[in-house]
Design a protein around this motif. Structure first.
Motif, PDB file in Angstrom:
ATOM      1  N   LEU A   1      35.433  44.028  41.700  1.00  0.00           N
ATOM      2  CA  LEU A   1      36.150  42.919  42.326  1.00  0.00           C
ATOM      3  C   LEU A   1      35.724  42.745  43.777  1.00  0.00           C
TER       4      LEU A   1
ATOM      5  N   GLU B   1      38.781  42.246  48.987  1.00  0.00           N
ATOM      6  CA  GLU B   1      40.166  41.821  49.222  1.00  0.00           C
ATOM      7  C   GLU B   1      40.976  41.860  47.920  1.00  0.00           C
ATOM      8  N   ARG B   2      40.390  41.379  46.860  1.00  0.00           N
ATOM      9  CA  ARG B   2      41.074  41.377  45.556  1.00  0.00           C
ATOM     10  C   ARG B   2      41.251  42.805  45.044  1.00  0.00           C
TER      11      ARG B   2
ATOM     12  N   GLU C   1      44.316  44.160  46.638  1.00  0.00           N
ATOM     13  CA  GLU C   1      45.522  43.566  46.049  1.00  0.00           C
ATOM     14  C   GLU C   1      45.847  44.233  44.708  1.00  0.00           C
ATOM     15  N   ILE C   2      44.836  44.376  43.860  1.00  0.00           N
ATOM     16  CA  ILE C   2      45.041  44.997  42.540  1.00  0.00           C
ATOM     17  C   ILE C   2      45.440  46.455  42.707  1.00  0.00           C
TER      18      ILE C   2
ATOM     19  N   GLN D   1      49.052  46.614  43.479  1.00  0.00           N
ATOM     20  CA  GLN D   1      49.845  46.324  42.275  1.00  0.00           C
ATOM     21  C   GLN D   1      49.885  47.527  41.340  1.00  0.00           C
TER      22      GLN D   1
ATOM     23  N   SER E   1      35.597  38.531  32.500  1.00  0.00           N
ATOM     24  CA  SER E   1      36.531  38.624  33.602  1.00  0.00           C
ATOM     25  C   SER E   1      36.904  40.071  33.856  1.00  0.00           C
TER      26      SER E   1
ATOM     27  N   GLU F   1      39.170  40.545  36.328  1.00  0.00           N
ATOM     28  CA  GLU F   1      40.278  40.273  37.226  1.00  0.00           C
ATOM     29  C   GLU F   1      41.473  41.184  36.993  1.00  0.00           C
ATOM     30  N   SER F   2      41.903  41.336  35.785  1.00  0.00           N
ATOM     31  CA  SER F   2      43.105  42.114  35.509  1.00  0.00           C
ATOM     32  C   SER F   2      42.735  43.551  35.225  1.00  0.00           C
ATOM     33  N   GLN F   3      43.283  44.422  35.976  1.00  0.00           N
ATOM     34  CA  GLN F   3      42.988  45.848  35.823  1.00  0.00           C
ATOM     35  C   GLN F   3      43.916  46.456  34.798  1.00  0.00           C
TER      36      GLN F   3
END
Length: 184
Positions: free
Chosen positions: A22, A25-26, A29-30, A33, A180, A182-184
């Protein structure tokens, strides 16, 4: 030899993901979370010290990449996906006895994968660190144990916990996982 690569993950995480794929910055964030949603041991690395962990992991992965390239590896990614050979009780516990994703080693192109004795992050600055090695070296190690992967692993587990595998491509994953991260 039918050897399996195993990736452990927390039950709430999706397979075939790496926070290192990623944008920075992302990734932060992940990480936040993941740290807030699960206090499993593996997710604690995403806590208040994540900035140090992230920088250290970049350093380790660059060294792994360089060593792999020197051995003739052909990485398609700058950051690998991590697996272990067969099993690793410590990782299974770290992910709260979560989900295991398995890939047969014999289906992986030898130029797509490298190995280390133990967790590459934990071993990186250790006096016991061994160099990155390839599939043919792995098979020669196992050959010394009567072609028995379990005998080989039982010998190295007290010191290293596992043989880590770094997969330098996502081509062995389902198509939807490659699109993708994006979602871990």
């Amino acid at each position: 030899m039918n050897i399996m690569l195993v990736n452990y993950r927390h039950p709430s995480s999706r397979p075939y993901r790496s926070i290192m794929h990623l944008p920075r910055e992302r990734a932060f964030e992940i990480a936040d979370q993941l740290y807030k949603s699960s206090q499993c041991r593996a997710h604690k690395r995403f806590g208040p010290d994540f900035e140090f962990y992230y920088a250290y992991r970049l350093q380790v992965e660059q060294a792994l990449y360089n060593e792999f390239m020197e051995l003739g590896g052909k990485p398609q990614l700058k950051h690998p996906f991590y697996f272990v050979l067969e099993y690793c009780d410590a990782f299974y516990e770290n992910f709260d006895h979560g989900v295991c994703v398995k890939l047969p080693l014999n289906e992986i192109d030898p130029f797509d994968i490298s190995f280390t004795f133990g967790d590459s992050m934990a071993q990186f600055e250790s006096d016991d660190r061994q160099p990155v090695f390839l599939v043919d070296t792995l098979y020669s190690y196992i050959k010394n144990y009567n072609q028995d992967i379990r005998l080989f692993l039982n010998k190295i587990i007290p010191k290293y916990k596992c043989i880590e595998a770094q997969l330098w491509t996502n081509k062995y994953f389902p198509c939807e996982s490659r699109d993708s991260n994006e979602s871990q």
